[in-house]
Motif scaffolding. Sequence first.
Motif, PDB file in Angstrom:
ATOM      1  N   SER A 630     -50.618  48.277  16.601  1.00  0.00           N
ATOM      2  CA  SER A 630     -50.385  47.618  17.527  1.00  0.00           C
ATOM      3  C   SER A 630     -49.013  47.931  17.995  1.00  0.00           C
ATOM      4  O   SER A 630     -48.793  48.416  19.219  1.00  0.00           O
ATOM      5  N   ALA A 631     -48.302  49.372  16.902  1.00  0.00           N
ATOM      6  CA  ALA A 631     -46.598  50.335  17.821  1.00  0.00           C
ATOM      7  C   ALA A 631     -47.775  51.616  18.720  1.00  0.00           C
ATOM      8  O   ALA A 631     -46.423  51.587  19.085  1.00  0.00           O
ATOM      9  N   PHE A 632     -48.849  51.527  18.491  1.00  0.00           N
ATOM     10  CA  PHE A 632     -49.187  52.734  19.368  1.00  0.00           C
ATOM     11  C   PHE A 632     -49.848  52.173  20.098  1.00  0.00           C
ATOM     12  O   PHE A 632     -50.303  53.512  20.889  1.00  0.00           O
ATOM     13  N   VAL A 633     -49.609  51.256  21.045  1.00  0.00           N
ATOM     14  CA  VAL A 633     -50.143  50.662  22.350  1.00  0.00           C
ATOM     15  C   VAL A 633     -49.947  52.194  23.600  1.00  0.00           C
ATOM     16  O   VAL A 633     -48.841  51.855  23.564  1.00  0.00           O
ATOM     17  N   LYS A 637     -52.981  59.560  22.383  1.00  0.00           N
ATOM     18  CA  LYS A 637     -52.346  60.788  21.520  1.00  0.00           C
ATOM     19  C   LYS A 637     -52.127  60.815  20.071  1.00  0.00           C
ATOM     20  O   LYS A 637     -52.488  61.110  19.021  1.00  0.00           O
ATOM     21  N   GLU A 638     -50.929  60.156  19.809  1.00  0.00           N
ATOM     22  CA  GLU A 638     -49.791  59.529  18.970  1.00  0.00           C
ATOM     23  C   GLU A 638     -50.827  58.785  17.412  1.00  0.00           C
ATOM     24  O   GLU A 638     -50.701  59.365  16.548  1.00  0.00           O
ATOM     25  N   PHE A 639     -51.466  57.951  17.775  1.00  0.00           N
ATOM     26  CA  PHE A 639     -52.463  57.221  18.060  1.00  0.00           C
ATOM     27  C   PHE A 639     -53.206  58.056  16.878  1.00  0.00           C
ATOM     28  O   PHE A 639     -53.367  57.559  16.176  1.00  0.00           O
ATOM     29  N   ILE A 640     -53.967  58.656  17.446  1.00  0.00           N
ATOM     30  CA  ILE A 640     -55.252  58.989  17.045  1.00  0.00           C
ATOM     31  C   ILE A 640     -54.554  60.530  15.689  1.00  0.00           C
ATOM     32  O   ILE A 640     -55.286  61.013  14.941  1.00  0.00           O
ATOM     33  N   ASP A 641     -53.345  61.302  16.244  1.00  0.00           N
ATOM     34  CA  ASP A 641     -53.022  62.318  15.664  1.00  0.00           C
ATOM     35  C   ASP A 641     -52.598  61.135  14.425  1.00  0.00           C
ATOM     36  O   ASP A 641     -52.804  62.129  12.912  1.00  0.00           O
ATOM     37  N   PHE A 642     -51.488  59.962  14.237  1.00  0.00           N
ATOM     38  CA  PHE A 642     -51.355  59.464  13.084  1.00  0.00           C
ATOM     39  C   PHE A 642     -52.597  58.506  12.781  1.00  0.00           C
ATOM     40  O   PHE A 642     -52.841  59.370  10.965  1.00  0.00           O
ATOM     41  N   LEU A 643     -54.252  58.684  13.057  1.00  0.00           N
ATOM     42  CA  LEU A 643     -55.411  57.706  12.480  1.00  0.00           C
ATOM     43  C   LEU A 643     -55.927  59.422  11.998  1.00  0.00           C
ATOM     44  O   LEU A 643     -56.318  58.977   9.806  1.00  0.00           O
TER      45      LEU A 643
END
Length: 793
Positions: A630-633, A637-643
Amino acid sequence: MALTSWKAFNFIDVSPVKLPEDSSSIFNSDLSSICTGSANLFVGTTDGFVHIVSSAFRVVRSFKAHDTGSITHMRQINDTALLVTVAEDLSNEPVLKVWALDTEKKDGGPRCLSTVSVQNARRQFPISAFAAVDDLSQVAVGFANGSVTIIRGDLIHDRGARQRIVFESEEPITGLETQTGAITTLYISTTSRILTLVIAGRGQGQPARVLEDTGCGLGCMTLDKESGDILIAREEAIFTYGPRGRGASYAFEGPKTSIDAFRDYVALVCPPKAGTSKSDPLRKYTASPAEDIFGTTTFTLLDTDLKFIAHSEALVSPMKRIFMEWGDLFLLTTDGKVFRYREKTLQQKLEILYERNLYILAINLAQKIGIDPLQQNAIYRKYGDFLYQRGDYDTAMQQYLRAIDNTEPSQVIRKYLDTQRIHNLIEYLEELHDHGRATVDHTTLLLNCYAKLKDTSKLDSFIKAPGELKFDLETAIAMCRQGGYYEQAAYLATKHGENDMVVDILIEDSKKYAEAVEYIWRLDPGVAYHNLMKYARVLLTHCPERTAELFKVYYSGQYRPRTEVEQPEEPQEQTTSTVQSLAALLPLRYMNVGTGTQAPAENPEPATNEDKVEDAPPDYDIPKPRTAFSAFVDHPKEFIDFLETLVQQPDLKQDAKVDLFTTLFEMYLDTAKGKKDAGERQEWETKAKKLIEGKDIPISTSNVLLLSDLSDFREGSTLVREQEGLRLDIFRSFTSAKDTQGAIKALRRYGPDEPQLYVDALTYFASSPKILEEAGDELDTVLQRINQDGPFR
C-alpha cells in the motif's frame, strides 16, 4: 580632626545593674582590681580581700588574700579553679600568690598554692602591666620604670620559681599580652614602642624585637582572642599587630584611655578633648560621631570589619573598669555604678538597617555572623524588592538570583513580566533551571522569551548545556517546534533517544525528507521499520529512489543501521546537514558522518571477534511483502523495482512468492496498458509473459486469466490455457472476442491436434458476412480439412 566614614547605630541595649547591699560598697571606693572567669566575677580590694561575685552580683565568697598592700592585679586561669593575685604597697616587693579555689583550709578559705615576691630593679615603681600564659608556667610583670620581669616555674605545685628581668627601657611599660602557639610570644608596649619577645620555643633568649617605634598609653593594648591579633589604640586610629609586625588599621580619631575586645566589637573609652568647648565653631566638622555630648568622656563599641559604630554614649561619670562575663559587657564607673551592655538580636539589628535602607551592610553583617543561607536569602530578597521599587531592575535581579533557593519564583517572574524586562526574566528562568527548581511552565516561558528575542545562541546554550537534564524534555521539544527551532528540537530528541520524534520533526516540520530517510537508515531495525511505514508515502513522493532502496534492503533481510551518512541530494541552507549534526548524538557505532571511516572512540581498543559481529546484519523479523504494497500507491516504478528485487530472493515462503509474482504480473500489465507507444507496451507485455512462462509458476491460473482479461493481454490468457491444455478454450476466447485473425492463428497452431476446431471454425466463419469476409481463403482450408478428416466425433 578628619571626618570619618563610620556609620552609627544603636545595636546595644544598656541597662543599669541594681547592686545588692552586700556588694554595693565593694564596687565603690574599695575596689582595686577585677577579673572574670568560671561564670564568676573576682573583685580585689584595697585591704587585700578577694570577693567572688555571682551573676546576680551577690558576694558568694570572700577571703583575705594578702595581709598588706592593695590587690592591683588578678587573673583567673583559663576557666580553672586557679586564681592569681598580685598585691603591692610600694614599700616592699610586690607579692604574687596562686590560689586553689576548690580546696579549702580549716578556716574555710582557699588554699594558697605558692607565693612569690616579684623582683624589680627599682622597688618604688608600681606594676603597670600583668600577663600570664594559660598553663601558668610563665608570668610577666611590667613596671612603670620600664622593666619587665618573667617568673618561670611550677607555681601550681610550688616546686620553685625563677625570676629574670627580660626587658628594660626608659619608657614606662603600658601593656603586656601573651600569644601562644608553636612559640610563646610576649607583646610589650611602652609609651614610645611596640615590641615582641619570645619567652618559650624557638628564638627564646633573644632580645626583644621592635615592631614599631610608636607606643601607646596605659590600658590601650589588648588581645583579641577571636583573631589572635594585638589591638593598639592611638589617637589617630586602631592598629593591629602580629608576630611579623603591624597589620590592618582602622581610622578613628580622638584620644583614647582604654581598649577592650568584646565579641566582634572593639570597646573604646575616649576622654574629653583638651582645649575644646561647646562653643567651638568647628565642632560640627571636627567632632567624632562617637561623641554624643561634646567635651565629655564617651564609651564606644566599634565593628572594625564592617566600619560601623554599634553603640556610643557620653558617660556621666568616668569609667573605672570594664569587664566581660555572662555573655555581656559591663562598665563600672568611678561612682560605683555598674551598667550592663547587651547586644541586640540579629533580627533587631537587621530591622534597624532595613529602616535606613542599608541592605548591603545587613548582608555583610549576616555573612560575618555566619547565619543560615536561607536566612541570608531573606535579606537578599528584601534588598531586591527595595532596588526594584527604585527602578534598578538589573541590580535587583542579582539579589533575587542570590535568594533563588527559597523564593517563590512567581513573585519575581510576575514583577519582570509586568515591566517587560525580558533579559532579566531570561536570567532568572535560566537560574531556576540550573538550581533544578524549574517547572514545565518555567521552561515554556523561557523558550518563549528566546523565541521572542530570536536569540538562537542562547537557546542553543540552554538546550545543549552539559550534565543532567534541567527541564521537561517534552515541553522543550514542543516549544522549539512551535517556535520554528526545528534543528534544536531535533537535537534534543536525538540526544535523549526520542528517535521517533526526530523523524517527525525532520518530515513534518523541517520538510527535510532526504535527511529523514538517512536518519531512519541509522536506527535499529524495529524503530526504523516503524518510521519507514509511518511516512512511506511521503518519503516515496519526495525521495523515491532512496526510500525504495531502503524498502528493498529491509524486506530482503539485509538491513543494517548505517554508520555513514549519505549526503542528501536536495539543496541545504547550511553546509552541514541536520542528520550530520545529529549523528554525533547517536550511539558510537552510528557516529561516522560522511567520511567513509568510522568515528574513533575516545579510548580505542584492539578489535576482537565480538567486534566483527557488528558487520553482520542484525537479527530482525522480516515483514511480509504484502505489508509494503500500500505504500507504493502512485509509485509504480519504485514498486516494480521493489517487487523485482524481492522475487529474486531465495527461500521465499510460498504465500510471499504468490503475493510477489501475482502483484508483479499485475504491475507489468498495468504499466503496459498505460503506454501509448506500441514498442514500449510490447516490452512490458513481454516482461509479463516471461513471468508466467514455464512450469510451476506461483500465480494461479484464475488470477492470470482475470488479470490478462482486465488488461486485454490475450497472450497471457493463451499461454495459461496452453499450459493447462485448454486449446478449445483458447480458440473460443478468440471467437468470443470476434478476433478472426487470432482465431485463424489458433486454428493453424492447434487444429492438427484438435480436429474439432475445424468444425468450430466453420461455424464461426459462417456466423456473419463480415467474419466470412475476414476469414478469406482460410474457409477453403477448413472445408478441405473437414472433408479430409470426415465427420468429427
